[in-house]
Design a protein around this motif. Sequence first.
Motif, PDB file in Angstrom:
ATOM      1  N   GLY A 132      39.176  39.985  44.085  1.00  0.00           N
ATOM      2  CA  GLY A 132      39.103  38.902  44.296  1.00  0.00           C
ATOM      3  C   GLY A 132      37.895  38.995  45.656  1.00  0.00           C
ATOM      4  N   LYS A 133      37.185  40.095  45.357  1.00  0.00           N
ATOM      5  CA  LYS A 133      36.056  40.959  46.047  1.00  0.00           C
ATOM      6  C   LYS A 133      35.336  40.688  45.134  1.00  0.00           C
ATOM      7  CE  LYS A 133      37.360  43.207  50.221  1.00  0.00           C
ATOM      8  NZ  LYS A 133      37.853  44.552  50.511  1.00  0.00           N
ATOM      9  N   GLN A 134      33.555  40.346  45.445  1.00  0.00           N
ATOM     10  CA  GLN A 134      32.605  39.930  43.788  1.00  0.00           C
ATOM     11  C   GLN A 134      31.601  40.304  44.625  1.00  0.00           C
ATOM     12  OE1 GLN A 134      33.135  36.863  40.994  1.00  0.00           O
ATOM     13  NE2 GLN A 134      31.891  37.505  39.555  1.00  0.00           N
ATOM     14  N   THR A 135      30.159  41.122  44.503  1.00  0.00           N
ATOM     15  CA  THR A 135      29.252  42.077  44.795  1.00  0.00           C
ATOM     16  C   THR A 135      28.503  41.213  43.861  1.00  0.00           C
ATOM     17  OG1 THR A 135      29.549  44.210  44.253  1.00  0.00           O
ATOM     18  CG2 THR A 135      29.443  42.982  46.348  1.00  0.00           C
ATOM     19  N   PHE A 136      28.761  41.028  42.500  1.00  0.00           N
ATOM     20  CA  PHE A 136      27.811  40.713  41.173  1.00  0.00           C
ATOM     21  C   PHE A 136      28.365  39.737  39.806  1.00  0.00           C
ATOM     22  CE2 PHE A 136      25.021  42.010  37.210  1.00  0.00           C
ATOM     23  CZ  PHE A 136      24.171  42.069  37.660  1.00  0.00           C
ATOM     24  N   ASN A 137      27.794  39.131  39.784  1.00  0.00           N
ATOM     25  CA  ASN A 137      28.380  38.392  38.198  1.00  0.00           C
ATOM     26  C   ASN A 137      27.571  38.785  37.262  1.00  0.00           C
ATOM     27  OD1 ASN A 137      28.615  36.432  36.219  1.00  0.00           O
ATOM     28  ND2 ASN A 137      29.851  34.871  38.123  1.00  0.00           N
ATOM     29  N   GLN A 138      28.076  39.728  36.159  1.00  0.00           N
ATOM     30  CA  GLN A 138      28.197  40.335  34.904  1.00  0.00           C
ATOM     31  C   GLN A 138      27.665  39.230  34.043  1.00  0.00           C
ATOM     32  OE1 GLN A 138      29.026  40.841  31.642  1.00  0.00           O
ATOM     33  NE2 GLN A 138      30.837  39.997  31.462  1.00  0.00           N
ATOM     34  N   ASN A 139      28.647  37.477  33.904  1.00  0.00           N
ATOM     35  CA  ASN A 139      27.696  36.983  33.102  1.00  0.00           C
ATOM     36  C   ASN A 139      26.075  36.346  33.494  1.00  0.00           C
ATOM     37  OD1 ASN A 139      29.944  36.428  30.864  1.00  0.00           O
ATOM     38  ND2 ASN A 139      30.989  36.805  32.386  1.00  0.00           N
ATOM     39  N   ASP A 140      26.532  36.139  34.627  1.00  0.00           N
ATOM     40  CA  ASP A 140      25.084  35.692  35.541  1.00  0.00           C
ATOM     41  C   ASP A 140      24.187  36.594  35.768  1.00  0.00           C
ATOM     42  OD1 ASP A 140      26.553  33.395  35.040  1.00  0.00           O
ATOM     43  OD2 ASP A 140      26.875  33.204  37.097  1.00  0.00           O
ATOM     44  N   ASN A 141      24.279  37.756  35.305  1.00  0.00           N
ATOM     45  CA  ASN A 141      23.708  38.764  35.913  1.00  0.00           C
ATOM     46  C   ASN A 141      22.953  38.686  36.962  1.00  0.00           C
ATOM     47  OD1 ASN A 141      22.465  41.153  35.245  1.00  0.00           O
ATOM     48  ND2 ASN A 141      20.619  39.910  34.393  1.00  0.00           N
ATOM     49  N   MET A 142      23.797  38.040  38.425  1.00  0.00           N
ATOM     50  CA  MET A 142      23.065  38.143  39.020  1.00  0.00           C
ATOM     51  C   MET A 142      24.110  38.912  40.288  1.00  0.00           C
ATOM     52  SD  MET A 142      23.988  34.199  39.613  1.00  0.00           S
ATOM     53  CE  MET A 142      22.816  34.105  41.441  1.00  0.00           C
ATOM     54  N   ALA A 143      23.740  39.291  42.001  1.00  0.00           N
ATOM     55  CA  ALA A 143      24.489  39.678  42.953  1.00  0.00           C
ATOM     56  C   ALA A 143      24.794  37.950  43.812  1.00  0.00           C
ATOM     57  CB  ALA A 143      23.771  40.270  43.592  1.00  0.00           C
ATOM     58  N   VAL A 144      26.632  38.875  44.138  1.00  0.00           N
ATOM     59  CA  VAL A 144      26.861  37.543  45.062  1.00  0.00           C
ATOM     60  C   VAL A 144      27.512  38.291  45.265  1.00  0.00           C
ATOM     61  CG1 VAL A 144      27.004  36.093  42.339  1.00  0.00           C
ATOM     62  CG2 VAL A 144      29.268  37.559  43.336  1.00  0.00           C
ATOM     63  N   ASN A 145      27.990  37.148  46.631  1.00  0.00           N
ATOM     64  CA  ASN A 145      28.311  37.855  47.685  1.00  0.00           C
ATOM     65  C   ASN A 145      30.085  36.901  48.693  1.00  0.00           C
ATOM     66  OD1 ASN A 145      29.555  39.339  49.985  1.00  0.00           O
ATOM     67  ND2 ASN A 145      27.837  38.430  51.685  1.00  0.00           N
ATOM     68  N   ILE A 146      30.935  37.594  47.113  1.00  0.00           N
ATOM     69  CA  ILE A 146      31.683  36.413  47.342  1.00  0.00           C
ATOM     70  C   ILE A 146      32.913  37.271  47.804  1.00  0.00           C
ATOM     71  CG2 ILE A 146      33.749  35.060  45.669  1.00  0.00           C
ATOM     72  CD1 ILE A 146      30.906  34.790  43.437  1.00  0.00           C
ATOM     73  N   ASP A 147      34.652  37.087  49.272  1.00  0.00           N
ATOM     74  CA  ASP A 147      34.997  37.247  49.200  1.00  0.00           C
ATOM     75  C   ASP A 147      36.156  36.775  48.952  1.00  0.00           C
ATOM     76  OD1 ASP A 147      37.469  39.259  50.065  1.00  0.00           O
ATOM     77  OD2 ASP A 147      36.175  39.638  51.876  1.00  0.00           O
ATOM     78  N   ASN A 148      37.598  36.619  47.738  1.00  0.00           N
ATOM     79  CA  ASN A 148      38.739  35.630  47.544  1.00  0.00           C
ATOM     80  C   ASN A 148      39.449  36.150  48.015  1.00  0.00           C
ATOM     81  OD1 ASN A 148      37.667  33.169  46.575  1.00  0.00           O
ATOM     82  ND2 ASN A 148      36.262  33.793  44.788  1.00  0.00           N
ATOM     83  N   SER A 149      39.786  37.516  49.063  1.00  0.00           N
ATOM     84  CA  SER A 149      41.402  38.353  48.508  1.00  0.00           C
ATOM     85  C   SER A 149      42.205  37.499  49.645  1.00  0.00           C
ATOM     86  CB  SER A 149      40.734  39.986  49.744  1.00  0.00           C
ATOM     87  OG  SER A 149      39.798  40.474  48.690  1.00  0.00           O
ATOM     88  N   ALA A 150      41.782  36.637  50.238  1.00  0.00           N
ATOM     89  CA  ALA A 150      43.054  36.243  51.210  1.00  0.00           C
ATOM     90  C   ALA A 150      43.645  35.186  49.600  1.00  0.00           C
ATOM     91  CB  ALA A 150      42.201  34.992  52.632  1.00  0.00           C
ATOM     92  N   ALA A 151      43.171  34.303  48.997  1.00  0.00           N
ATOM     93  CA  ALA A 151      43.363  33.217  48.871  1.00  0.00           C
ATOM     94  C   ALA A 151      44.012  34.329  47.163  1.00  0.00           C
ATOM     95  CB  ALA A 151      42.616  32.570  47.659  1.00  0.00           C
ATOM     96  N   MET A 152      43.529  35.139  47.054  1.00  0.00           N
ATOM     97  CA  MET A 152      44.379  36.353  45.879  1.00  0.00           C
ATOM     98  C   MET A 152      45.874  37.416  46.150  1.00  0.00           C
ATOM     99  SD  MET A 152      42.840  36.887  42.716  1.00  0.00           S
ATOM    100  CE  MET A 152      43.500  38.071  42.110  1.00  0.00           C
TER     101      MET A 152
END
Length: 667
Positions: free
Chosen positions: A550-570
């Motif tokens: 659920g944690k994402q710090t980089f979106n490889q398809n968009d080639n950009m840094a992100v700050n996403i935390d869906n751990s609770a949902a996962m």
Amino acid sequence: MKTKSMKYILAAGLVCCGLSTTVTSCSDVLDEQPRSSFDPSFFNTKKGIEGGLTSLYAHLRYFYGNGYWLNACETGTDEYTFGQSADGNFKDADLTSTKAGARFNVGSMTPTNSIAGGMWGTAFANINTCNGILENGAAAGIDNALLAEAHFFRAFDYFLLVQYYGGVPLDLGAGELKFNTTTNRYSKRNTVPEVYKAIFADLEKAVADLPDNPRLTGTATKNLARLYLSKAYLTFAWWLENPNNIPTYPECARTDLNGLTAAQYYQKAYDLALEAINNPGPYGLQPTFYDVNVATNDRNKEIMLFADHDENEKYGNGGSGYGWGSGASPENFAYWMETWNYTEMIAKTDRVDGEGKPVYINPVQREAVQALGRPWTRMAPIADNFIAGGVWEDAVKAIDSRYDATFTLRYHTNWKKAGGADAFVYGANGMKVGPNEVFFSWIPESEDSKVTNYNADTKMGFGEIAGRPDFVVAVNHISRKKYPINWKLGIYRTDNNGGLGSKVNGGSPRPFNVAKFSEFYLIAAEAAVKGATGAMTARDLVNVLRARAGKQTFNQNDNMAVNIDNSAAMTAATPATIDIKYILDERKREYWGEGYRWFDLVRTQQWTNLASKYKIADDGYTDKDLIQFEREIPAGYYLRPIPQGQIDGMEMSEEEKTAYQNPAYRN
């Protein structure tokens, strides 16, 4: 601190042509020295034993990274079917039935195809090298920690063999687990319990004697041995239980020679996996799933074993270089197979030719980057996985970072890197697409209704969505011709120098990952589902990996840094009660397309249940409607055929040769 590393080339195990390597006393690397064969005198010296040890790692490259071995482990499962350019190697593995109404000339499983012979000779050669090391190592002054590496690899190869073929010979001509130095043309297969008894003994010895930390980057350790021992316990427990009455060969009672039950082996698998999790040594989970598989982070602490390559032309690919690509071991060319021919996209430019007609270019060209690489179109992912009810259905895509970090979903233009002068090309809706912008995207099934025209590009069958410059296809239209690429296996080079890469058609200089620390959690979870008990439930164990996903710090398809935390949902989405189907789904999301799947389905006896039907669109440019296909998977196919060449070369009666072959493949 100086990093120790390994470089190696092929070594022979039986007395046959090959190369060996030796360890030098003044270097931190394993230095290659050619040798024509291994014989008893070679194993009587410390230098020779160390050279044999190095060869044990080299042999990994004859499975892992080989595209035909990947095919044997993936095609015909619920992950992959054959792609538009597939030859008989892939259609043979797929087992698609002609009764499904398909227009394809499908293949069949025989003792002469690549599925049969992909492992036998290499594994037994390596086993014999292990036998030579273990017989002579102590007298040559080799300590137990080094000898434990040979114990590990002998068990490693026998574990592959027994899962693949059933019972196999422990006697290569000089006695059980003895070093053979003569040509032997008679063979007797041991039973599955006899082979597992040898596997357990070797791995238990390896756990006892291997160090916690690797002596060189990538060498065997105590926890690596725990991983394979726990998985061997788990696999043998399933074999003892045999819930779906799958036949074995040679025929024997489903009893353990050490007197334990299936339930006891499930518990042993659980206990050992938990012990490894609680005592990780130098290993551990990466913070995000992207970090596990991104090429710039190869050889990270989650990777416990890999078949190594690097960009060094002299050593990194067995001395053969990285030119056009031979499509043979020791080259790492597996990623070709799961890559469709994205280079067939065309785009209109602002230029016209001498007759006033628009000039078209290829906006996305072959490039030596992880998202692209050399197209081969041999293996296509099954569409069922990407639509409602599949492991990558839209609800999963929305919160699970493994989707982004597994597939190339957006294709960025790169014509400028090839020297193209055009400032832009025309994309969907007549809109302009510039350099390094997205020209084509795979979109979720739920967005299919937004597509106004699936024939906007008459060649590729792309669609358009109002206001978007990129062409699109929804994942419910995955076909044998076009499909998401497995990003995890993709090529990566540091010497592209701003261009597409001069060796984009060659093998990948990346290591191929063989064993991951994350599997401890799923081994223990599977054992827990089968009744093992301890400090963590199956749901607890699965949720460790799901929280990470659920944690994402980089979106490889968009080639950009992100700050996403869906751990609770996962973790909230994890069922309260975990079953084997859910464990297999999680294994699919974690190890998609890496060569685990056939072994997972055969171990749990779910191959027929989960892979006998599948959907995919046809193999034309514009084909988009899913067709249901059927496979014929007899229970006897849960074992692969013994290679016909092995049987033909034995000096035995015809009756003995027939009896040597697994029953489903006899003439």
